[in-house]
Design a protein around this motif. Structure first.
Motif, PDB file in Angstrom:
ATOM      1  N   UNK A  48      -6.343  58.903  34.848  1.00  0.00           N
ATOM      2  CA  UNK A  48      -7.089  60.161  34.709  1.00  0.00           C
ATOM      3  C   UNK A  48      -8.513  59.877  35.180  1.00  0.00           C
ATOM      4  N   UNK A  49      -9.345  60.887  35.345  1.00  0.00           N
ATOM      5  CA  UNK A  49     -10.722  60.619  35.775  1.00  0.00           C
ATOM      6  C   UNK A  49     -11.405  59.623  34.831  1.00  0.00           C
ATOM      7  N   UNK A  50     -11.869  58.515  35.391  1.00  0.00           N
ATOM      8  CA  UNK A  50     -12.632  57.487  34.664  1.00  0.00           C
ATOM      9  C   UNK A  50     -11.819  56.678  33.658  1.00  0.00           C
ATOM     10  N   UNK A  51     -10.614  57.101  33.352  1.00  0.00           N
ATOM     11  CA  UNK A  51      -9.841  56.419  32.304  1.00  0.00           C
ATOM     12  C   UNK A  51      -8.445  56.094  32.819  1.00  0.00           C
ATOM     13  N   UNK A 397      -6.147  50.495  21.915  1.00  0.00           N
ATOM     14  CA  UNK A 397      -7.189  49.577  22.373  1.00  0.00           C
ATOM     15  C   UNK A 397      -7.989  50.258  23.476  1.00  0.00           C
ATOM     16  N   UNK A 398      -9.300  50.044  23.457  1.00  0.00           N
ATOM     17  CA  UNK A 398     -10.139  50.557  24.551  1.00  0.00           C
ATOM     18  C   UNK A 398     -10.868  49.358  25.144  1.00  0.00           C
ATOM     19  N   UNK A 467      -8.444  51.892  29.642  1.00  0.00           N
ATOM     20  CA  UNK A 467      -9.365  51.019  30.367  1.00  0.00           C
ATOM     21  C   UNK A 467     -10.409  51.862  31.099  1.00  0.00           C
ATOM     22  N   UNK A 468     -11.675  51.534  30.865  1.00  0.00           N
ATOM     23  CA  UNK A 468     -12.772  52.136  31.627  1.00  0.00           C
ATOM     24  C   UNK A 468     -13.327  51.055  32.547  1.00  0.00           C
TER      25      UNK A 468
END
Ligand code: F6P
Length: 539
Positions: A48-51, A397-398, A467-468
Motif C-alpha cells: 500500500x502507499x508507504x506501507x 510488528x512494525x 514495513x515502512x
C-alpha cells in the motif's frame, strides 16, 4: 447511507467461513503452509502507499481470504465506504457525516474543501509564526492541554517525528485531571516563553477545562509576580468546534473544526497544531498527503489487495472464528512508543460496541483489546506469555528500514529482534528439540524430559509485519490512515456505528453527581461500596 439489511452472521459467506473454520481453518499450521507453498510470502504480501505488509504468517489460506472478501461484499463494505467518502451521515446516532478524509484531500477534491483549506492555511501560518519566533527571545515551550482524541494523536505524532521537529522548541502534553500531570510540567516553564494550546472539540470536557483553568491561573500569577502584564490572548490558543466557549475562556486566537470530525479522527484537523508547530507547514502537508494516498488506496484498490480491508478482515477472522480476544501491537521504533495508546482509542472507542446500526443486540464479538509496547522492550516483559501462554494473541510488528540516527549497529540488532520474534512465534520448538539442547541452568534433580516440556514452544502463533522504508511525516500519515480504514472495515462488517462513543457518557454523568458529595459527605442513596469508598477517601 445504505442500511445494513443483512447481519454479517446471517450471510452465506459467514456460514461458509464457519464451515471452513470447522473443517480445517482451525487446524491450519503455518509451518506446513510455508512448506507446501514456496510462494506464500509473495501470495500474502500487500504493498500500500508507504506501507508494505507481510500477511503470510497469519492463520489463513487462499480459501479463507476468498471467503472473507466475499463476506465484505455481502456486508456492503464498499457501499458503506463510498457513503463515508461522499459525506453521507453514516454516524446515525449523532446524525453526522464522517469526513476526516476531507481534511487531507487536495483543494477541491472533497466535501467542505473551502472551509477545510481556509482553516488549514491559517493554522499552518500560525505554526510558522511560532516557529519563526522560537528561541530565547520567543517561545521555547508549547503545552497542549487536551485528552482522548485531543491529546493522543498529536502526542504520538510529535514523538514519532521528533527528528523533524524544531530544535528550539520543547513540547509538553497534559491530559489527566490528576494534578500530578500538570504540576511537573508547569514547574519547568517560564510564562513569557510558553504557548498553551487548549484543545477540545467540545470545550466542555472536565479534565481539559480544569487543567486549562490551572494553566491560566499559573500564567497570570507568574506574570504578576514578574510585574509584567498577563497577555493571555498571546499565550493561549484554542482549538475547538465550540468557538463561543473558547472566547469566554479569554482566548482570541481560535482554530475551528467541525462536528463531522470525530475526536479520535481529528489529528488532521486543527487538533494537529502542536505537530504543525513541531514539524512546520511543509512537513504537515506531507503527513496529510501520506494519509490521502492511503485514502485513495482504500477507495480504489481491489479488496484482495486493499491493505486496510485485508487487515480488517483478519480482525474479523481472528475475533469471530478463532475467538482471539486481543491483538498486540509491537512497533520496533522508539518514536512509535505511543502508537499502541493511540490505537486503543481509535479501535476500542470505535468498535467496542454491542448493538448494530439498528440497535439490535449483536450475536457475535466486536473489537479485540488492543495493547502493546515498543520492541524490544516488550520482549523482556510480556512476550513470555505470547510465546508460551495459554491464549493466542496475534501480534502486529512494525519495522522501519532506515533509522533516523547514525547507530547502524543498534538498528540492525533492532530489526533482527523484530524478525526473530515473528519467526519464533511461528516456528516454536518441540519438546524433542528442547530435549536435544543443553539447558543453560538445568537443575541437577529435574528430569530432562520434564525440563524439555517447560522449554517447549507451541509455535503456529500468528503475526503480521508492517514495513515502512523510514518514519517520515508522509509514512506516518499513511500508517495512521491505514489503521483508521482497517477499523472502518471491521466495524462495517460487524454492522456497528464506529463513530459514536456513548459508552463514555455514563461515567462522566456519575462523576458529576459524585463531585458535590466529596464536599458534603452526603452518601444517601449510594450503593454500600461507593458510600464506603467515599467515606474513606474523604476522611
Ligand atoms: O472520551 C470521550 C471523548 O469524547 C473522546 O471521544 C474525545 O476524543 C475526548 O472525549 C475529548 O473530547 P474533547 O475533544 O471534546 O475534549
Amino acid at each position: 447511507m445504505p442500511a445494513p439489511t443483512t447481519r454479517c452472521d446471517e450471510t452465506v459467506a459467514w456460514t461458509a467461513l464457519r464451515g471452513h473454520f470447522e473443517a480445517h481453518g482451525r487446524e491450519l499450521d503455518l509451518r506446513t503452509l510455508f512448506a507446501d507453498d514456496p510462494a506464500r510470502f509473495e501470495r500474502f504480501a500487500v504493498q500500500a502507499p508507504q506501507v508494505f505488509a507481510d500477511l503470510s504468517k497469519n492463520l489463513w489460506d487462499e480459501v479463507t481470504r476468498r471467503l472473507l472478501v466475499e463476506l465484505a461484499g455481502q456486508c456492503g463494505l464498499e457501499a458503506r465506504r463510498d457513503a463515508m467518502f461522499a459525506g453521507e451521515p453514516i454516524n446515525t446516532t449523532e446524525g453526522r457525516s464522517v469526513l476526516h478524509t476531507a481534511l487531507r484531500a487536495p483543494r477541491g477534491a472533497a466535501p467542505f474543501s473551502d472551509e477545510v483549506h481556509e482553516v488549514l492555511d491559517r493554522l499552518l501560518g500560525c505554526a510558522e509564526r511560532v516557529r519563526a519566533a522560537a528561541g530565547p527571545d520567543g517561545f521555547t515551550d508549547v503545552v497542549n492541554i487536551g485528552i482522548g482524541g485531543s491529546d493522543l494523536g498529536p502526542r504520538m505524532a510529535v514523538q514519532s517525528l521528533r527528528p523533524f521537529a524544531h530544535e528550539a522548541l520543547r513540547f509538553h502534553f497534559v491530559s489527566n485531571v490528576d494534578g500530578h500531570d500538570i504540576t511537573p510540567v508547569l514547574q519547568g516553564l517560564r510564562p513569557e516563553r510558553t504557548l498553551f494550546i487548549i484543545a477540545s472539540k467540545t470545550f466542555t470536557t472536565q479534565e481539559t477545562m480544569a487543567n486549562a483553568a490551572v494553566a491560566r491561573e499559573w500564567f497570570v500569577s507568574q506574570c504578576e509576580a514578574q510585574g509584567r502584564p498577563a497577555d493571555v490572548a498571546r499565550h493561549f490558543i484554542g482549538v475547538t468546534t465550540n468557538l463561543p466557549a473558547a472566547a469566554a475562556f479569554g482566548i482570541t486566537e481560535t482554530f475551528g473544526f467541525w462536528d463531522w470530525v470525530g475526536g479520535r479522527y481529528s489529528l488532521w484537523s486543527a487538533i494537529g497544531l502542536p505537530l504543525a508547530i513541531a514539524i512546520g507547514a511543509a512537513a504537515f502537508r506531507e503527513l496529510l498527503a501520506g494519509a490521502h494516498a492511503m485514502d485513495r488506496h482504500f477507495a480504489e484498490a481491489p479488496l484482495a489487495q486493499n491493505l486496510p480491508v485485508q487487515l480488517g478482515l483478519l480482525d474479523v477472522w481472528y475475533r469471530n472464528f478463532h475467538g482471539f480476544t486481543s491483538r498486540s501491537v509491537a512497533p520496533y521504533h522508539q518514536g512509535l512508543a505511543r502508537l499502541p495508546a493511540y490505537l486503543q482509542q481509535l479501535e476500542m472507542e470505535s468498535n467496542g460496541k454491542s448493538v448494530d446500526m439498528a440497535g439490535r443486540a449483536l450475536g457475535h464479538a466486536t473489537s479485540p483489546v488492543v495493547w502493546g509496547e515498543p520492541g524490544t522492550n516488550g520482549q523482556h516483559a510480556y512476550f513470555q506469555q505470547l510465546h508460551q501462554g495459554t491464549d493466542v494473541v496475534p501480534v502486529e510488528f512494525i519495522a522501519v528500514k532506515q533509522p533516523a540516527h547514525g547507530h547502524g549497529d543498534l538498528h540492525t540488532k533492532l530489526l533482527a529482534n523484530c524478525l526473530a520474534q515473528s519467526q519464533a512465534l511461528m516456528l516454536g520448538k518441540t519438546a524433542e528439540e528442547a530435549a536435544g539442547e543443553t539447558a543453560p541452568t538445568a537443575s541437577a534433580t529435574l528430569d530432562r524430559a520434564v525440563l524439555a516440556r517447560h522449554r517447549r514452544f507451541p509455535g503456529n502463533r500468528p503475526s503480521t509485519t508492517l514495513v515502512l522504508d523510514s518514519l517520515t511525516p508522509r509514512s506516518l500519515g499513511a500508517l495512521i490512515a491505514l489503521y483508521e480504514h482497517r477499523v472502518f472495515t471491521s466495524g462495517a462488517i460487524w454492522g456497528i456505528n464506529s463513530f459514536d462513543q456513548w459508552g463514555v457518557e455514563l461515567g462522566k454523568a456519575l462523576c458529576n453527581q459524585l463531585l458535590p458529595r466529596f464536599a458534603s459527605g452526603d452518601a444517601s442513596g449510594l450503593d454500600a461500596s461507593t458510600a464506603g469508598l467515599l467515606a474513606r477517601l474523604r476522611s
